[in-house]
Design a protein around this motif. Structure first.
Motif, mmCIF file in Angstrom:
data_model
loop_
_atom_site.group_PDB
_atom_site.id
_atom_site.type_symbol
_atom_site.label_atom_id
_atom_site.label_comp_id
_atom_site.label_asym_id
_atom_site.label_seq_id
_atom_site.Cartn_x
_atom_site.Cartn_y
_atom_site.Cartn_z
ATOM 1 N N ASN A 65 90.114 -3.914 -3.867
ATOM 2 C CA ASN A 65 91.422 -2.478 -3.043
ATOM 3 C C ASN A 65 91.297 -2.193 -2.863
ATOM 4 O OD1 ASN A 65 93.105 -4.901 -2.890
ATOM 5 N ND2 ASN A 65 94.168 -5.095 -4.767
ATOM 6 N N PHE A 66 90.133 -0.748 -3.442
ATOM 7 C CA PHE A 66 90.120 0.072 -3.148
ATOM 8 C C PHE A 66 89.135 0.832 -2.391
ATOM 9 C CE2 PHE A 66 88.558 5.121 -4.701
ATOM 10 C CZ PHE A 66 90.024 5.660 -4.519
ATOM 11 N N SER A 69 89.817 0.126 1.106
ATOM 12 C CA SER A 69 90.448 0.588 1.524
ATOM 13 C C SER A 69 90.246 2.098 1.908
ATOM 14 C CB SER A 69 91.834 1.294 0.481
ATOM 15 O OG SER A 69 92.639 0.328 0.246
ATOM 16 N N ILE A 72 88.382 1.308 5.209
ATOM 17 C CA ILE A 72 89.047 1.724 5.982
ATOM 18 C C ILE A 72 88.712 3.415 6.282
ATOM 19 C CG2 ILE A 72 91.526 0.910 7.251
ATOM 20 C CD1 ILE A 72 91.256 -1.707 5.212
ATOM 21 N N TYR A 73 89.355 3.547 5.174
ATOM 22 C CA TYR A 73 89.731 5.254 5.275
ATOM 23 C C TYR A 73 88.127 6.187 5.915
ATOM 24 C CZ TYR A 73 93.281 4.929 2.297
ATOM 25 O OH TYR A 73 94.894 3.921 1.967
ATOM 26 N N ASN A 97 86.473 9.363 -3.798
ATOM 27 C CA ASN A 97 85.908 8.199 -3.862
ATOM 28 C C ASN A 97 85.147 8.273 -5.540
ATOM 29 O OD1 ASN A 97 85.421 5.134 -3.960
ATOM 30 N ND2 ASN A 97 83.802 5.729 -2.781
ATOM 31 N N ASN A 119 95.702 2.940 -2.569
ATOM 32 C CA ASN A 119 95.307 2.081 -2.461
ATOM 33 C C ASN A 119 96.377 0.785 -1.922
ATOM 34 O OD1 ASN A 119 93.705 -0.351 -3.491
ATOM 35 N ND2 ASN A 119 94.163 -0.106 -5.089
ATOM 36 N N LEU A 120 95.059 0.005 -1.172
ATOM 37 C CA LEU A 120 95.865 -0.717 -0.331
ATOM 38 C C LEU A 120 95.978 -2.058 -0.944
ATOM 39 C CD1 LEU A 120 94.338 -0.237 3.363
ATOM 40 C CD2 LEU A 120 96.643 0.859 2.641
ATOM 41 N N ARG A 121 96.914 -2.842 -1.592
ATOM 42 C CA ARG A 121 96.660 -4.133 -2.370
ATOM 43 C C ARG A 121 96.757 -5.156 -1.091
ATOM 44 N NH1 ARG A 121 96.510 -0.294 -7.122
ATOM 45 N NH2 ARG A 121 98.114 1.049 -7.221
#
Length: 124
Positions: A65-66, A69, A72-73, A97, A119-121
């Protein structure tokens, strides 16, 4: 919380550390993120060991998930390169990171579950 076996602790730690593969690609960091080098290691370990160890399942999802994320960032920051703010954002994101991966690995090795900030879960 029950204490994990040494092997289970190692595999859970490797889930986090394997994300460093994104830094080993011959391309620069933002483009290696796009090529998903940071996702391959955690994904492989999680898929292989998630049914064997509960903590590997939990920490593997957290690591994946991290890294999703972060990818995406990094894509969003890459789009901001045109207005010159993207480069410092990408450098900061790469440092964030790296530091978070090391902290997660150390905590996990000490039998503590780690939850990444920002973190987007996506995987539950």
């Amino acid at each position: 919380m029950t204490e994990r076996s040494h092997e289970e602790s190692n595999w859970a730690t490797f889930c986090h550390l394997s994300a460093l593969a994104g830094y080993l690609l011959p391309l620069t960091y933002p483009f290696s993120c796009v090529l998903l080098g940071n996702l391959i290691g955690p994904l492989i370990i999680w898929l292989l060991k998630k049914d064997s160890y509960a903590s590997v399942n939990q920490q593997g999802k957290e690591a994946l998930n991290f890294q999703i994320s972060i990818s995406i960032y990094a894509l969003a920051a890459s789009a901001l390169i045109v207005i010159l703010i993207g480069i410092p954002l990408l450098i900061g994101l790469a440092a964030f990171n790296f530091i978070m991966i090391i902290i997660a690995a150390v905590k996990c090795k000490n039998d503590k579950a780690f939850r990444y900030p920002l973190n987007l879960r996506l995987l539950k």
